[in-house]
Design an enzyme around this catalytic site. Structure first.
Site, PDB file in Angstrom:
ATOM      1  N   LEU A 458      44.874  42.178  33.219  1.00 62.02           N
ATOM      2  CA  LEU A 458      43.454  41.371  33.211  1.00 62.02           C
ATOM      3  C   LEU A 458      43.279  40.701  34.346  1.00 62.02           C
ATOM      4  CD1 LEU A 458      41.719  39.768  31.443  1.00 62.02           C
ATOM      5  CD2 LEU A 458      43.164  38.038  31.091  1.00 62.02           C
ATOM      6  N   GLU A 459      42.022  41.097  34.805  1.00 61.06           N
ATOM      7  CA  GLU A 459      41.377  40.860  36.028  1.00 61.06           C
ATOM      8  C   GLU A 459      40.623  39.257  36.098  1.00 61.06           C
ATOM      9  OE1 GLU A 459      39.243  42.926  39.946  1.00 61.06           O
ATOM     10  OE2 GLU A 459      38.706  43.530  37.857  1.00 61.06           O
ATOM     11  N   ILE A 460      40.633  38.323  36.423  1.00 58.31           N
ATOM     12  CA  ILE A 460      40.237  36.898  36.341  1.00 58.31           C
ATOM     13  C   ILE A 460      39.432  36.775  37.507  1.00 58.31           C
ATOM     14  CG2 ILE A 460      40.671  34.527  35.987  1.00 58.31           C
ATOM     15  CD1 ILE A 460      43.244  35.332  34.378  1.00 58.31           C
ATOM     16  N   THR A 496      38.982  45.523  41.191  1.00 53.74           N
ATOM     17  CA  THR A 496      39.258  47.014  40.552  1.00 53.74           C
ATOM     18  C   THR A 496      38.099  47.938  40.499  1.00 53.74           C
ATOM     19  OG1 THR A 496      38.912  46.026  38.603  1.00 53.74           O
ATOM     20  CG2 THR A 496      41.409  46.082  39.151  1.00 53.74           C
TER      21      THR A 496
END
Length: 708
Positions: A458-460, A496
């Site tokens: 999960l990219e926050i 990403t």
């Protein structure tokens, strides 16, 4: 004793309970081994106890495997060999005891924990969704060297044991009972009494290990050298087709099991000492261990004290992404509002959630009651009437800036100051979405990867205005969902998508130069990617690739990087990829030798300079270094805070070869000077897009590393 407590029952059964100090899990450390050895010498071999029961004091694990911290700290093969020889000696002595040994297993029984249970005479497991058994060593580039490769196949059969060791898949209790891995299933609350009772019964019957009943198939494949040769040959072919020989551990596992048949357990264990030591010292294992430690570090929330609870969650968009987010959120929320443009759309999303929950229930991951309770938290919506008291709203609508700004306005109008708004966009800057909104401090990015229930990252994404409690809450919620979270700064593509875009762009340039799609994909698979970049474009969609190029294009062009025009052209001509069977590959014709062929219609659209053969190393460098260099630029610009996050994001989100440790560890292993030299050569040949990142130039001058 620090690691073990012990007591002797009225029936003269010695009960030892493992409880490693200062940790939530039991790990096979030298300290634990020393105490088990002391128990063997002082409490069993020197006394007249009639049986031994082994239990755990931990809430959700029996023993989870080797102490990886201790392994990583070992600097020589001699240290590793001494460690594994000690484990062999202790397990062999337990196996040879004249009294019955019973293991009572609750929670994770993995690696060395399972190997401990294999030397017992009887294994009882708790009837709990948290109880699983497995041998995950291959994920760390190792083999199950404490007897797993020597004993497991003798208990459950060769064709069952090999996949367990080669895939690291866990087995739940019902399946474990069916395959013969455990002997009995009881309630978690009855586990201790059942273990003691079984030890008493076995001591009276003087009965040791039950031999597995072999089926006709087992007899055919396992009981003769010809059958076993076929099994091992197929296993090697299967491993090579997936790993391309880049990971040594799977082949060592096969060789170890094979030697167990040829030379017996004693000799097999001796050979495993050398195999294990070599693997622990290998670059592949060190890289995989570094990933393991990085993921564990990222399970901790540095802002935990600022996080708010998420009891009520709203999800906008009930497609596969929205439904996936809902599924992984059901254990952690009291209410989940699943909104779509129509109730029928929301119902379709709920149906997908139900499918996922059913699969979990059938596999034993959750109970039927838990399945129904989780599904009962979902409320379908086609408006915002119930959103007022939401703690968090995650939008998963179409990738369109105007649409995302509209749903943000709608949410702000329907909620109050407490509600956090998270966008699941993969490329659009969060600051652009939040522009002009009422509460920009409550806006954050939560970029999930598809399929949500399987992809671990999960990219926050935070903007300069995002409040600390908002970041803390998003991070806490992602960790609860079981995600490995990296927090990155806002910008086109974030981390990403930004580092993926140049890689895909270079693959398209190679296609334009006449290199075929299969050649490009094969080269990058041999580099270590699970799928090639052209296949990936077809999978995610040419339309998605064109959209990402549109969002990120201005940023790259400002640096003098030219983007290919092929994806927009293909999109305009109706090429969407696999989803409409019109992509870089031909999805209408049968595969040849298991491979799809290139779709020659593509070349009628894109500019092509004619068929061109290219050295595989050059393909790998051009495509691979594009991602590596962009990752370095992201670190230089502060998009990511440290190399660790960059490595984890690239591996878990994009499939960067895990055995390298990630783009930053890859630079360290190759040498920053060599990477700079390669980049400069490509820059001289192909121009500005290969201009090395300033941080790479600076590090080459100092001959420094990203990781110590």
């Amino acid at each position: 004793m620090k690691y073990i407590s012990k007591e002797t029952t009225d029936e003269n059964i010695l009960v030892i309970t493992i409880d490693c100090p200062d940790t939530k899990v039991n790990k096979v450390s030298s300290g634990l081994l020393d105490e088990i050895l002391a128990v063997l010498e002082n409490d069993i071999e020197a006394t007249a106890v009639k049986g031994l029961a082994v239990l755990s004091a931990k809430d959700d694990n029996f023993v989870v495997g080797a102490d990886v911290d201790e392994l990583q700290a070992m600097e020589t093969e001699a240290e590793v060999k001494a460690y594994i020889k000690k484990a062999h000696d202790i397990l062999n002595r337990i196996e040879a005891l004249p009294i019955p040994v019973v293991c009572g297993i609750h929670g994770n029984c993995l690696g060395g924990g399972l190997e401990l249970s294999l030397v017992a005479d009887y294994r009882i497991a708790s009837d709990s969704t948290s109880t699983v058994m497995g041998l995950p060593e291959v994920q760390l580039g190792l083999l199950p060297a404490a007897g797993g490769t020597q004993r497991l196949h003798r208990l459950v059969g060769l064709t069952t044991a090999l996949p367990m060791m080669l895939t690291a898949k866990n087995v739940r209790v019902k399946k474990a009972k069916k395959m013969g891995l455990i002997d009995e299933i009881v309630s978690p609350f009855a586990l201790r009494d059942a273990a003691i009772k079984s030890a008493v019964a076995l001591s009276k019957n003087k009965k040791k290990k039950n031999k597995r009943k072999k089926s006709p198939v087992d007899m055919l494949l396992e009981s003769n050298p010809i059958g076993r040769k076929i099994v091992f040959s197929q296993a090697r072919k299967g491993v090579l087709s997936k790993t391309f020989g880049l990971y040594p551990a799977p082949m060592e596992i096969i060789a170890s099991v094979e030697s167990s048949y040829r030379k017996g357990i004693k000799k097999g264990l001796e050979m495993d000492v050398d195999r294990f030591a070599n693997l622990v010292m290998s670059s592949e294992s060190k890289s995989l261990m570094s990933l393991f430690f990085a993921m564990n570090e990222l399970k901790k929330n540095p802002l935990e004290d600022k996080a708010k609870p998420v009891g009520k969650l709203g999800i906008l968009g009930a497609g596969l992404m929205g439904a996936g987010i809902a599924t992984v959120s059901t254990p952690h929320c009291e209410t989940i509002l699943l909104k779509d443009v129509s109730l029928s759309g929301a119902a379709s999303g709920m149906k997908e959630v139900a499918k996922s929950l059913n699969i979990q229930s059938k596999s034993g991951g959750i109970t039927a009651f838990e399945r129904d309770a989780r599904y009962g938290k979902l409320i379908p919506c086609d408006d915002y009437l119930q959103f007022k008291s939401s703690d968090l709203v995650i939008e998963a609508v179409f990738e369109d800036l105007t649409l995302k700004q509209k749903v943000l306005k709608d949410v702000e109008d329907a909620t109050d100051q407490r509600t956090i708004f998270a966008s699941n966009t993969s490329a659009i800057p969060i600051g652009d979405i939040a522009q002009g909104c009422q509460r920009p401090e409550n806006v954050i990015g939560m970029h999930y990867f598809s399929p949500v229930h399987m992809m671990p990252l999960l990219e926050i994404i935070t903007t300069e205005q995002t409040a600390d409690h908002v970041t803390a809450t998003a991070l806490a919620f992602g960790i609860k969902q079981g995600k490995t979270c990296i927090v990155v700064k806002d910008g086109p593509g974030f981390y990403t998508t930004r580092i993926l875009a140049p890689l895909l762009n270079e693959a398209v340039f190679l296609l334009e130069e006449g290199v075929t799609a299969p050649e490009i994909d094969k080269a990058m698979q041999l580099f270590g990617y699970p799928v090639g970049p052209v296949t990936l474009l077809d999978e995610v969609g040419i339309d998605v690739g064109a959209h990402v190029g549109e969002v990120l294009g201005p940023m790259f062009e400002a640096r003098g990087m030219v983007s290919s025009s092929s994806l927009p052209k293909l999109f305009e001509k109706g090429f969407l990829g696999k989803k409409n069977k019109k992509g870089f590959y031909d999805y209408t014709s049968p595969k040849k030798n298991g491979m799809r062929q290139a779709n020659m219609d593509v070349y009628k659209v894109i500019e092509n300079s004619g068929r061109q053969a290219m050295n595989m190393d050059e393909i790998q460098q051009r495509i691979g270094l594009m991602m590596v260099n962009e990752a370095a630029l992201c670190l230089e610009e502060g998009i990511i805070s440290c190399p660790r996050d960059g490595d984890v994001g690239a591996i878990l989100g994009l499939g960067f070869p895990p055995f390298t440790g990630g783009p930053f560890r890859y630079v360290d292993s190759v040498g920053v000077g060599i990477i700079l030299e390669q980049m400069n050569k490509l820059f001289d040949t192909y121009g500005e897009r290969f201009k090395p990142a300033g941080i790479i130039k600076d590090m080459a001058k100092k001959n420094s590393r990203f990781h110590s």
